[in-house]
Write an enzyme that holds these catalytic residues in place. Sequence first.
Site, mmCIF file in Angstrom:
data_model
loop_
_atom_site.group_PDB
_atom_site.id
_atom_site.type_symbol
_atom_site.label_atom_id
_atom_site.label_comp_id
_atom_site.label_asym_id
_atom_site.label_seq_id
_atom_site.Cartn_x
_atom_site.Cartn_y
_atom_site.Cartn_z
ATOM 1 N N SER A 238 102.908 -12.928 -7.785
ATOM 2 C CA SER A 238 102.802 -14.542 -7.865
ATOM 3 C C SER A 238 104.222 -15.255 -7.968
ATOM 4 O O SER A 238 105.089 -14.660 -8.149
ATOM 5 C CB SER A 238 101.823 -14.802 -9.036
ATOM 6 O OG SER A 238 101.884 -16.431 -9.313
ATOM 7 N N TYR B 18 100.978 -13.908 -18.698
ATOM 8 C CA TYR B 18 100.790 -13.756 -17.262
ATOM 9 C C TYR B 18 102.039 -13.642 -16.275
ATOM 10 O O TYR B 18 102.075 -12.826 -15.470
ATOM 11 C CB TYR B 18 100.032 -14.975 -16.654
ATOM 12 C CG TYR B 18 99.736 -14.922 -15.327
ATOM 13 C CD1 TYR B 18 98.702 -14.431 -14.731
ATOM 14 C CD2 TYR B 18 100.400 -15.940 -14.446
ATOM 15 C CE1 TYR B 18 98.043 -14.143 -13.357
ATOM 16 C CE2 TYR B 18 100.066 -15.804 -12.989
ATOM 17 C CZ TYR B 18 98.814 -14.992 -12.655
ATOM 18 O OH TYR B 18 98.664 -15.014 -11.173
HETATM 19 N N1 LIG Z 1 95.107 -18.606 -7.396
HETATM 20 C C1 LIG Z 1 96.273 -18.619 -7.643
HETATM 21 O O1 LIG Z 1 97.201 -19.880 -7.611
HETATM 22 C C2 LIG Z 1 97.339 -17.577 -7.411
HETATM 23 C C3 LIG Z 1 98.657 -17.635 -7.370
HETATM 24 C C4 LIG Z 1 99.354 -16.406 -7.255
HETATM 25 C C5 LIG Z 1 99.002 -15.180 -7.513
HETATM 26 N N2 LIG Z 1 97.473 -15.179 -7.552
HETATM 27 C C6 LIG Z 1 97.061 -13.857 -7.989
HETATM 28 O O2 LIG Z 1 95.940 -13.767 -6.988
HETATM 29 C C7 LIG Z 1 95.037 -12.573 -7.187
HETATM 30 C C8 LIG Z 1 93.514 -13.026 -6.780
HETATM 31 O O3 LIG Z 1 93.238 -14.156 -7.737
HETATM 32 P P1 LIG Z 1 92.547 -15.454 -7.190
HETATM 33 O O4 LIG Z 1 93.430 -16.519 -7.216
HETATM 34 O O5 LIG Z 1 91.940 -15.049 -5.731
HETATM 35 O O6 LIG Z 1 91.437 -15.617 -8.166
HETATM 36 P P2 LIG Z 1 89.899 -15.288 -8.372
HETATM 37 O O7 LIG Z 1 89.139 -16.008 -7.465
HETATM 38 O O8 LIG Z 1 89.408 -15.363 -9.818
HETATM 39 O O9 LIG Z 1 89.656 -13.575 -7.914
HETATM 40 C C9 LIG Z 1 90.141 -12.803 -8.826
HETATM 41 C C10 LIG Z 1 89.536 -11.338 -8.396
HETATM 42 O O10 LIG Z 1 89.815 -10.269 -9.327
HETATM 43 C C11 LIG Z 1 88.552 -9.773 -9.651
HETATM 44 N N3 LIG Z 1 88.661 -8.973 -11.065
HETATM 45 C C12 LIG Z 1 89.113 -9.333 -12.267
HETATM 46 N N4 LIG Z 1 88.869 -8.435 -13.269
HETATM 47 C C13 LIG Z 1 88.605 -7.505 -12.318
HETATM 48 C C14 LIG Z 1 88.524 -5.972 -12.711
HETATM 49 N N5 LIG Z 1 88.436 -5.532 -14.389
HETATM 50 N N6 LIG Z 1 88.432 -5.023 -12.166
HETATM 51 C C15 LIG Z 1 88.151 -5.455 -10.879
HETATM 52 N N7 LIG Z 1 88.094 -6.783 -10.443
HETATM 53 C C16 LIG Z 1 88.542 -7.659 -11.309
HETATM 54 C C17 LIG Z 1 87.498 -10.702 -9.753
HETATM 55 O O11 LIG Z 1 86.423 -10.112 -9.652
HETATM 56 P P3 LIG Z 1 85.116 -9.738 -10.457
HETATM 57 O O12 LIG Z 1 85.121 -10.848 -11.686
HETATM 58 O O13 LIG Z 1 83.963 -9.771 -9.871
HETATM 59 O O14 LIG Z 1 85.458 -8.373 -10.985
HETATM 60 C C18 LIG Z 1 87.992 -11.587 -8.534
HETATM 61 O O15 LIG Z 1 87.439 -10.949 -7.358
HETATM 62 C C19 LIG Z 1 95.253 -12.321 -8.925
HETATM 63 O O16 LIG Z 1 96.146 -11.186 -9.136
HETATM 64 C C20 LIG Z 1 96.010 -13.485 -9.121
HETATM 65 O O17 LIG Z 1 96.988 -13.648 -10.151
HETATM 66 C C21 LIG Z 1 96.585 -16.090 -7.805
#
Ligand SMILES: NC(=O)c1ccc[n+]([C@@H]2O[C@H](COP(=O)([O-])OP(=O)(O)OC[C@H]3O[C@@H](n4cnc5c(N)ncnc54)[C@H](OP(=O)(O)O)[C@@H]3O)[C@@H](O)[C@H]2O)c1
Length: 248
Positions: A141, A154
Amino acid sequence: MKLNGKVALVTGASSGIGAATAATLAAQGVKVGLAARRVPKLKERVKEIEAAGGQAMAIEMDVVNPASVRAGVDALVKAYGGIDILHNNAGLMPASDIETLKVDEWHRMVDVNIKGVLNSTAAVLPHLISRGEGHIINTSSIAGRKVFPGLSIYCATKHAITAFSEGLRLEIAPKHKIRVTCIQPGAVDSELFEHISDAGYRKQMEDLRETITFLSSKDVADTVLFALQAPPHVDVAELFVLPINQPW
Ligand SMILES: NC(=O)c1ccc[n+]([C@@H]2O[C@H](COP(=O)([O-])OP(=O)(O)OC[C@H]3O[C@@H](n4cnc5c(N)ncnc54)[C@H](OP(=O)(O)O)[C@@H]3O)[C@@H](O)[C@H]2O)c1
Protein backbone atom coordinates in the site's frame (compact mmCIF):
# COMPACT_ATOMS: atom_id res chain seq x y z
CA MET A 1 4.85 -14.15 -19.01
CA LYS A 2 2.39 -15.65 -21.51
CA LEU A 3 -0.72 -15.96 -19.33
CA ASN A 4 -3.08 -18.21 -21.28
CA GLY A 5 -3.31 -21.59 -19.49
CA LYS A 6 -1.41 -20.48 -16.37
CA VAL A 7 -2.84 -21.11 -12.89
CA ALA A 8 -3.20 -18.37 -10.26
CA LEU A 9 -4.21 -18.20 -6.62
CA VAL A 10 -5.67 -14.85 -5.54
CA THR A 11 -6.28 -14.35 -1.82
CA GLY A 12 -8.90 -11.86 -0.68
CA ALA A 13 -10.78 -12.52 -3.92
CA SER A 14 -14.32 -12.24 -2.53
CA SER A 15 -14.35 -8.44 -3.02
CA GLY A 16 -12.36 -5.38 -4.08
CA ILE A 17 -8.90 -5.67 -5.61
CA GLY A 18 -8.73 -9.47 -5.36
CA ALA A 19 -12.09 -9.99 -7.09
CA ALA A 20 -11.10 -7.58 -9.87
CA THR A 21 -7.70 -9.24 -10.30
CA ALA A 22 -9.28 -12.70 -10.50
CA ALA A 23 -11.68 -11.53 -13.24
CA THR A 24 -8.91 -9.72 -15.13
CA LEU A 25 -6.62 -12.76 -15.08
CA ALA A 26 -9.43 -15.13 -16.06
CA ALA A 27 -10.17 -12.90 -19.07
CA GLN A 28 -6.56 -13.59 -20.16
CA GLY A 29 -7.08 -17.36 -20.03
CA VAL A 30 -5.63 -17.86 -16.55
CA LYS A 31 -7.30 -20.57 -14.43
CA VAL A 32 -7.95 -18.79 -11.16
CA GLY A 33 -8.47 -20.01 -7.60
CA LEU A 34 -10.39 -17.34 -5.71
CA ALA A 35 -9.63 -17.63 -2.00
CA ALA A 36 -11.31 -15.96 1.00
CA ARG A 37 -13.61 -16.81 3.91
CA ARG A 38 -16.99 -15.74 2.46
CA VAL A 39 -17.79 -18.66 0.20
CA PRO A 40 -21.13 -17.34 -1.17
CA LYS A 41 -19.33 -14.20 -2.39
CA LEU A 42 -16.58 -16.31 -3.96
CA LYS A 43 -19.17 -18.43 -5.75
CA GLU A 44 -20.80 -15.27 -7.17
CA ARG A 45 -17.40 -14.13 -8.49
CA VAL A 46 -16.76 -17.57 -10.03
CA LYS A 47 -20.16 -17.50 -11.76
CA GLU A 48 -19.38 -14.07 -13.22
CA ILE A 49 -16.02 -15.32 -14.50
CA GLU A 50 -17.57 -18.45 -16.01
CA ALA A 51 -20.34 -16.40 -17.64
CA ALA A 52 -17.59 -14.36 -19.32
CA GLY A 53 -15.98 -17.59 -20.61
CA GLY A 54 -13.24 -17.92 -17.99
CA GLN A 55 -12.20 -20.78 -15.71
CA ALA A 56 -12.21 -20.37 -11.93
CA MET A 57 -12.87 -22.12 -8.64
CA ALA A 58 -13.91 -20.89 -5.20
CA ILE A 59 -11.54 -21.84 -2.38
CA GLU A 60 -12.63 -21.34 1.22
CA MET A 61 -9.50 -20.13 2.96
CA ASP A 62 -8.56 -18.30 6.14
CA VAL A 63 -5.05 -17.03 5.42
CA VAL A 64 -4.35 -16.83 9.16
CA ASN A 65 -4.61 -20.62 9.41
CA PRO A 66 -1.65 -22.42 7.74
CA ALA A 67 -3.63 -25.69 7.43
CA SER A 68 -6.49 -23.89 5.67
CA VAL A 69 -4.01 -22.25 3.27
CA ARG A 70 -2.23 -25.55 2.52
CA ALA A 71 -5.56 -27.31 1.90
CA GLY A 72 -6.63 -24.54 -0.50
CA VAL A 73 -3.37 -24.67 -2.43
CA ASP A 74 -3.59 -28.48 -2.62
CA ALA A 75 -7.16 -28.24 -3.98
CA LEU A 76 -6.08 -25.75 -6.65
CA VAL A 77 -3.08 -27.82 -7.71
CA LYS A 78 -5.23 -30.96 -7.85
CA ALA A 79 -7.91 -29.25 -9.96
CA TYR A 80 -5.64 -27.43 -12.41
CA GLY A 81 -2.41 -29.46 -12.31
CA GLY A 82 -0.09 -26.85 -10.78
CA ILE A 83 0.29 -23.22 -9.82
CA ASP A 84 2.22 -20.41 -11.51
CA ILE A 85 1.04 -17.17 -9.90
CA LEU A 86 0.26 -16.13 -6.33
CA HIS A 87 -1.41 -12.83 -5.56
CA ASN A 88 -1.11 -12.24 -1.80
CA ASN A 89 -3.88 -9.71 -1.42
CA ALA A 90 -6.09 -10.48 1.62
CA GLY A 91 -5.94 -7.67 4.15
CA LEU A 92 -7.82 -5.36 6.48
CA MET A 93 -7.43 -1.82 7.81
CA PRO A 94 -9.35 -1.04 11.02
CA ALA A 95 -8.04 2.50 11.67
CA SER A 96 -7.81 3.90 15.21
CA ASP A 97 -5.48 5.93 17.43
CA ILE A 98 -2.89 3.86 19.30
CA GLU A 99 -3.98 5.34 22.65
CA THR A 100 -7.45 3.77 22.27
CA LEU A 101 -5.71 0.41 22.64
CA LYS A 102 -7.78 -1.65 20.22
CA VAL A 103 -5.29 -4.45 20.75
CA ASP A 104 -7.50 -7.14 19.21
CA GLU A 105 -7.63 -5.14 15.96
CA TRP A 106 -3.83 -4.69 16.01
CA HIS A 107 -3.36 -8.44 16.39
CA ARG A 108 -5.89 -9.14 13.65
CA MET A 109 -3.99 -6.88 11.23
CA VAL A 110 -0.68 -8.55 12.07
CA ASP A 111 -2.31 -11.97 11.63
CA VAL A 112 -4.01 -11.31 8.29
CA ASN A 113 -1.80 -8.67 6.67
CA ILE A 114 1.58 -10.19 7.61
CA LYS A 115 1.19 -13.79 8.75
CA GLY A 116 -1.41 -14.44 6.04
CA VAL A 117 1.10 -13.43 3.36
CA LEU A 118 3.77 -15.62 4.94
CA ASN A 119 1.40 -18.60 5.17
CA SER A 120 0.35 -18.37 1.51
CA THR A 121 3.91 -17.82 0.33
CA ALA A 122 5.10 -20.86 2.30
CA ALA A 123 2.35 -23.03 0.80
CA VAL A 124 2.95 -21.93 -2.82
CA LEU A 125 6.71 -21.33 -3.02
CA PRO A 126 7.77 -25.02 -3.18
CA HIS A 127 5.48 -25.48 -6.22
CA LEU A 128 7.04 -22.49 -8.01
CA ILE A 129 10.58 -23.59 -7.14
CA SER A 130 9.94 -27.09 -8.46
CA ARG A 131 8.66 -25.58 -11.75
CA GLY A 132 11.63 -23.19 -11.99
CA GLU A 133 9.37 -20.20 -12.74
CA GLY A 134 6.49 -18.24 -11.34
CA HIS A 135 5.37 -14.87 -10.07
CA ILE A 136 4.38 -13.70 -6.58
CA ILE A 137 2.52 -10.39 -6.28
CA ASN A 138 2.06 -8.86 -2.84
CA THR A 139 -0.48 -6.13 -2.19
CA SER A 140 1.24 -3.61 0.05
CA SER A 141 0.00 0.00 0.00
CA ILE A 142 0.96 3.65 0.01
CA ALA A 143 0.88 2.80 3.74
CA GLY A 144 3.86 0.54 3.05
CA ARG A 145 5.90 3.63 2.11
CA LYS A 146 4.47 6.36 4.36
CA VAL A 147 2.97 6.47 7.86
CA PHE A 148 -0.42 8.09 8.54
CA PRO A 149 -1.90 8.93 11.99
CA GLY A 150 -4.67 6.48 12.89
CA LEU A 151 -3.10 3.87 10.63
CA SER A 152 0.09 3.16 12.60
CA ILE A 153 -0.40 -0.60 12.96
CA TYR A 154 -1.76 -0.94 9.41
CA CYS A 155 1.26 1.00 8.12
CA ALA A 156 3.57 -1.24 10.16
CA THR A 157 2.01 -4.34 8.55
CA LYS A 158 2.26 -2.87 5.04
CA HIS A 159 5.87 -1.72 5.60
CA ALA A 160 6.52 -5.34 6.60
CA ILE A 161 5.05 -6.52 3.29
CA THR A 162 7.15 -4.04 1.32
CA ALA A 163 10.28 -5.28 3.13
CA PHE A 164 9.31 -8.95 2.79
CA SER A 165 8.67 -8.52 -0.93
CA GLU A 166 12.10 -7.02 -1.48
CA GLY A 167 13.82 -9.74 0.54
CA LEU A 168 11.86 -12.43 -1.28
CA ARG A 169 12.81 -10.95 -4.65
CA LEU A 170 16.48 -10.74 -3.70
CA GLU A 171 16.53 -14.38 -2.64
CA ILE A 172 14.34 -16.13 -5.19
CA ALA A 173 14.35 -14.07 -8.40
CA PRO A 174 17.97 -14.69 -9.43
CA LYS A 175 18.15 -18.20 -7.97
CA HIS A 176 14.83 -19.69 -9.12
CA LYS A 177 13.60 -17.30 -11.85
CA ILE A 178 10.54 -16.48 -9.77
CA ARG A 179 9.49 -12.86 -10.14
CA VAL A 180 8.23 -10.80 -7.21
CA THR A 181 6.11 -7.66 -7.48
CA CYS A 182 5.10 -5.42 -4.60
CA ILE A 183 2.09 -3.31 -5.52
CA GLN A 184 1.44 -0.18 -3.47
CA PRO A 185 -1.91 1.41 -4.29
CA GLY A 186 -3.24 4.69 -2.96
CA ALA A 187 -6.96 5.03 -2.24
CA VAL A 188 -9.05 2.32 -3.90
CA ASP A 189 -12.83 1.92 -3.95
CA SER A 190 -13.50 -1.40 -2.11
CA GLU A 191 -14.96 -2.78 1.11
CA LEU A 192 -11.80 -1.91 3.09
CA PHE A 193 -13.36 0.92 5.14
CA GLU A 194 -16.30 -1.26 6.25
CA HIS A 195 -14.13 -2.83 8.98
CA ILE A 196 -13.23 0.47 10.67
CA SER A 197 -14.88 0.35 14.11
CA ASP A 198 -13.79 3.90 15.06
CA ALA A 199 -16.66 6.12 13.79
CA GLY A 200 -14.42 9.21 13.50
CA TYR A 201 -11.80 7.50 11.36
CA ARG A 202 -14.42 5.76 9.26
CA LYS A 203 -16.01 9.13 8.44
CA GLN A 204 -12.56 10.66 7.81
CA MET A 205 -11.73 7.88 5.33
CA GLU A 206 -15.13 8.08 3.60
CA ASP A 207 -14.78 11.89 3.37
CA LEU A 208 -11.58 11.42 1.35
CA ARG A 209 -13.87 10.60 -1.56
CA GLU A 210 -14.77 14.31 -1.73
CA THR A 211 -11.20 15.31 -2.55
CA ILE A 212 -9.70 12.18 -4.12
CA THR A 213 -10.99 10.30 -7.16
CA PHE A 214 -10.46 6.77 -5.80
CA LEU A 215 -8.93 4.16 -8.07
CA SER A 216 -11.28 1.36 -9.02
CA SER A 217 -10.28 -2.17 -8.06
CA LYS A 218 -10.05 -2.82 -11.81
CA ASP A 219 -7.43 -0.06 -12.12
CA VAL A 220 -5.26 -1.97 -9.65
CA ALA A 221 -5.98 -5.31 -11.33
CA ASP A 222 -4.76 -3.83 -14.61
CA THR A 223 -1.44 -2.89 -13.03
CA VAL A 224 -1.10 -6.46 -11.70
CA LEU A 225 -1.68 -7.62 -15.27
CA PHE A 226 1.01 -5.23 -16.52
CA ALA A 227 3.57 -6.79 -14.15
CA LEU A 228 2.54 -10.33 -15.11
CA GLN A 229 2.67 -9.62 -18.86
CA ALA A 230 6.22 -8.23 -18.75
CA PRO A 231 8.74 -10.37 -20.69
CA PRO A 232 10.26 -13.20 -18.59
CA HIS A 233 13.57 -11.36 -18.07
CA VAL A 234 11.78 -8.32 -16.60
CA ASP A 235 10.78 -8.18 -12.93
CA VAL A 236 8.49 -5.22 -12.19
CA ALA A 237 9.63 -5.15 -8.58
CA GLU A 238 7.42 -2.29 -7.34
CA LEU A 239 4.29 -0.56 -8.59
CA PHE A 240 3.22 2.62 -6.78
CA VAL A 241 -0.22 3.44 -8.16
CA LEU A 242 -2.11 6.55 -7.05
CA PRO A 243 -5.23 8.48 -7.92
CA ILE A 244 -4.05 11.49 -9.93
CA ASN A 245 -5.30 13.86 -7.22
CA GLN A 246 -4.06 11.96 -4.15
CA PRO A 247 -1.21 13.93 -2.56
CA TRP A 248 1.85 12.03 -1.33
N1 LIG B 1 -8.75 -0.06 -0.63
C1 LIG B 1 -7.62 0.64 -0.53
O1 LIG B 1 -7.64 1.90 -0.53
C2 LIG B 1 -6.30 -0.07 -0.49
C3 LIG B 1 -5.13 0.68 -0.75
C4 LIG B 1 -3.91 0.02 -0.69
C5 LIG B 1 -3.84 -1.33 -0.39
N2 LIG B 1 -4.99 -2.02 -0.13
C6 LIG B 1 -4.86 -3.44 0.20
O2 LIG B 1 -5.54 -4.18 -0.80
C7 LIG B 1 -5.87 -5.46 -0.30
C8 LIG B 1 -7.31 -5.79 -0.69
O3 LIG B 1 -8.17 -4.90 -0.03
P1 LIG B 1 -9.44 -4.23 -0.73
O4 LIG B 1 -9.21 -2.77 -0.75
O5 LIG B 1 -9.79 -4.92 -1.98
O6 LIG B 1 -10.55 -4.46 0.43
P2 LIG B 1 -11.72 -5.54 0.58
O7 LIG B 1 -12.72 -5.36 -0.50
O8 LIG B 1 -12.16 -5.39 2.00
O9 LIG B 1 -10.99 -6.95 0.38
C9 LIG B 1 -10.30 -7.60 1.41
C10 LIG B 1 -10.28 -9.07 1.10
O10 LIG B 1 -9.50 -9.74 2.10
C11 LIG B 1 -10.19 -10.92 2.47
N3 LIG B 1 -9.80 -11.37 3.79
C12 LIG B 1 -9.84 -10.69 4.97
N4 LIG B 1 -9.44 -11.48 5.98
C13 LIG B 1 -9.15 -12.70 5.44
C14 LIG B 1 -8.68 -13.93 5.96
N5 LIG B 1 -8.45 -14.08 7.27
N6 LIG B 1 -8.49 -14.95 5.11
C15 LIG B 1 -8.74 -14.81 3.80
N7 LIG B 1 -9.17 -13.68 3.24
C16 LIG B 1 -9.37 -12.64 4.05
C17 LIG B 1 -11.66 -10.54 2.38
O11 LIG B 1 -12.47 -11.71 2.17
P3 LIG B 1 -13.35 -12.46 3.27
O12 LIG B 1 -13.88 -11.42 4.21
O13 LIG B 1 -14.40 -13.12 2.44
O14 LIG B 1 -12.41 -13.44 3.91
C18 LIG B 1 -11.67 -9.69 1.12
O15 LIG B 1 -11.82 -10.50 -0.02
C19 LIG B 1 -5.61 -5.42 1.21
O16 LIG B 1 -4.39 -6.05 1.50
C20 LIG B 1 -5.51 -3.92 1.48
O17 LIG B 1 -4.72 -3.65 2.61
C21 LIG B 1 -6.21 -1.43 -0.21
